[in-house]
Each structure stands twice: as structure tokens, then as C-alpha cells.
Design an enzyme around this catalytic site. Structure first.
Site, short mmCIF file in Angstrom:
data_model
loop_
_atom_site.label_atom_id
_atom_site.label_comp_id
_atom_site.label_asym_id
_atom_site.label_seq_id
_atom_site.Cartn_x
_atom_site.Cartn_y
_atom_site.Cartn_z
N LYS A 11 -35.39 15.34 44.55
CA LYS A 11 -36.61 15.98 44.06
C LYS A 11 -37.88 15.21 44.45
CE LYS A 11 -34.25 18.22 40.14
NZ LYS A 11 -34.29 18.48 38.68
N TYR A 51 -34.95 28.37 40.36
CA TYR A 51 -34.83 28.06 38.94
C TYR A 51 -34.98 29.31 38.06
CZ TYR A 51 -34.41 23.00 39.43
OH TYR A 51 -33.95 21.72 39.70
N PHE A 59 -40.42 25.15 29.77
CA PHE A 59 -40.80 24.21 30.83
C PHE A 59 -40.76 24.84 32.23
CE2 PHE A 59 -36.26 23.53 29.86
CZ PHE A 59 -35.68 23.74 31.10
N ARG A 87 -22.01 15.80 39.71
CA ARG A 87 -22.60 15.85 38.36
C ARG A 87 -22.38 14.50 37.67
NH1 ARG A 87 -26.12 20.00 37.07
NH2 ARG A 87 -25.88 19.14 34.99
N THR A 93 -29.09 15.06 32.25
CA THR A 93 -30.39 15.63 32.62
C THR A 93 -31.55 14.72 32.21
OG1 THR A 93 -29.44 17.82 32.28
CG2 THR A 93 -31.84 17.69 32.40
N ARG A 104 -29.62 9.12 37.87
CA ARG A 104 -30.74 9.36 36.96
C ARG A 104 -31.04 8.13 36.10
NH1 ARG A 104 -29.14 15.67 35.70
NH2 ARG A 104 -30.60 16.64 37.17
N ASN A 114 -36.45 14.10 37.28
CA ASN A 114 -35.16 13.39 37.15
C ASN A 114 -34.42 13.25 38.48
OD1 ASN A 114 -34.34 16.01 37.40
ND2 ASN A 114 -33.28 16.15 35.44
N HIS A 117 -31.07 17.30 41.82
CA HIS A 117 -30.40 18.51 41.35
C HIS A 117 -28.99 18.53 41.91
CE1 HIS A 117 -29.33 22.73 40.72
NE2 HIS A 117 -28.84 22.68 41.95
N GLU A 128 -26.32 28.52 46.21
CA GLU A 128 -27.45 27.61 46.49
C GLU A 128 -27.40 27.12 47.94
OE1 GLU A 128 -27.70 26.18 41.82
OE2 GLU A 128 -27.16 24.69 43.33
P1 ADP Z 1 -29.56 19.81 35.27
O1 ADP Z 1 -30.53 19.55 36.40
O2 ADP Z 1 -29.01 18.54 34.70
O3 ADP Z 1 -28.49 20.81 35.62
P2 ADP Z 1 -30.84 21.96 33.74
O4 ADP Z 1 -30.17 22.91 34.66
O5 ADP Z 1 -30.66 22.15 32.26
O6 ADP Z 1 -30.41 20.44 34.06
O7 ADP Z 1 -32.39 21.96 34.01
C1 ADP Z 1 -32.89 22.11 35.32
C2 ADP Z 1 -34.04 21.14 35.52
O8 ADP Z 1 -35.11 21.50 34.64
C3 ADP Z 1 -33.74 19.68 35.13
O9 ADP Z 1 -33.04 18.97 36.12
C4 ADP Z 1 -35.13 19.15 34.89
O10 ADP Z 1 -35.81 18.86 36.11
C5 ADP Z 1 -35.81 20.35 34.22
N1 ADP Z 1 -35.72 20.28 32.75
C6 ADP Z 1 -34.62 20.48 31.99
N2 ADP Z 1 -34.90 20.36 30.67
C7 ADP Z 1 -36.24 20.08 30.61
C8 ADP Z 1 -37.15 19.85 29.52
N3 ADP Z 1 -36.77 19.88 28.25
N4 ADP Z 1 -38.44 19.59 29.84
C9 ADP Z 1 -38.87 19.57 31.13
N5 ADP Z 1 -38.07 19.79 32.19
C10 ADP Z 1 -36.76 20.04 31.93
MG MG Z 2 -28.68 22.83 36.13
#
Ligand code: ADP
Ligand code: MG
Length: 140
Positions: A11, A51, A59, A87, A93, A104, A114, A117, A128
């Protein structure tokens, strides 16, 4: 257990801090092979589509802005149980909850910024990957 592919994004927070190589080192040390990789500037439409599963979340708008705030590196990773393996090496996350030894934990700035992805299922990995790569760009 079988050979699988997963989709990864390094990212903008990570490309900005010049830690693409540090991420790739952790990917390779986890036993995953980077079988396709390119650095791109995502468009707003691409980030919104990517997304879209999160579009009702508070968010979402900020997340889309963050993902287009600088270049990203999109990748295809191959290995045994690639989705779950990646993962695992990504970590939780929220970096505050991420385990020692994860990308992370080592590199992420915040729950949003973070660093990486990774696909959450084989089905989403295939979708994807197809969004960003043609089959002839993936060389295992
Ligand atoms: P992951 O990337 O671990 O699969 P998610 O799919 O739940 O997590 O979320 C997608 C992305 O959205 C996260 O990697 C992060 O960049 C962002 N994100 C998730 N939760 C939050 C939050 N509470 N506030 C801000 N950004 C968030
Ligand atoms: Mg995800």
C-alpha cells in the site's frame, strides 16, 4: 494443502517509506514466490471498485483516498496454501493487534495505513488477480 495463488498490494504508506523490499523479504521468507509484480498508481475508480465490499463502512471514503495517495505495488504470490499463508504473515488488520514477526507488526503505521492487502479467499484471490493481471503476466 495445495499450490495456490493469492493477490497482494503493497500500500501507499509502504511505498512512501521505501519499504517495498522489506515487505518482499518477509513474503519470500514465508515461503511465498512473487510470480507477478508491478508498481502502479491506482485510479479512484479502481480503488472504489476494489474496496466496494466496504462501501457502507464509515472509513470507505478515507480508505479510497489513502489507496490513491501514492503508488502501490500489486503482486501475485504463489505457494502452499497461499491465501492463508499470506494472511498469516500479514498479521491482524490493526497493527496494534498484530503478532510479532508479521508485516503489519513490523511496518504498518495504523489500522488504515497497514502496509499490505491480501485476499481473504481463493475465490476473491482469482477475482482480484484478474483485475490487475493478464495470465501471460504471471510467470511461476
Ligand atoms: P484486511 O485488510 O485485514 O482484510 P479489511 O478487509 O477488514 O481488513 O479492511 C480493508 C482495509 O480497510 C484494511 O486493510 C484497512 O486499510 C482499512 N480499514 C479496516 N478497518 C478500518 C478502520 N476501522 N478504520 C480505517 N481503515 C480501516
Ligand atoms: Mg480484507
Amino acid at each position: 494443502m495445495s499450490l495456490q495463488r493469492t493477490f497482494s498490494i503493497i500500500k501507499p504508506d509502504a511505498t512512501r517509506r521505501n519499504v517495498t523490499g522489506a515487505v518482499n523479504k518477509m513474503i519470500e521468507e514465508a515461503g511465498l514466490r512473487i510470480v507477478a509484480q508491478k508498481r502502479i498508481q491506482m485510479t479512484e475508480a479502481q480503488a472504489q471498485e476494489f474496496y466496494s465490499v466496504h462501501k457502507e463502512r464509515p472509513f470507505y471514503g478515507e480508505l479510497v483516498s489513502f489507496m490513491i495517495s501514492g503508488p502501490v505495488v500489486v503482486q501475485v504470490l504463489e505457494g502452499t496454501d497461499a491465501v492463508a499463508t499470506y494472511r498469516g504473515v500479514m498479521g491482524a488488520t490493526n497493527p496494534a493487534d498484530a503478532e510479532e514477526g508479521t508485516i503489519r507488526k513490523a511496518l504498518a503505521e495504523s489500522i488504515e495505513a497497514n502496509s499490505v492487502h491480501g485476499s481473504d479467499s481463493d475465490e476473491n484471490a482469482a477475482i482480484e488477480i484478474a483485475h490487475f493481471f493478464t495470465e501471460d503476466e504471471i510467470v511461476g
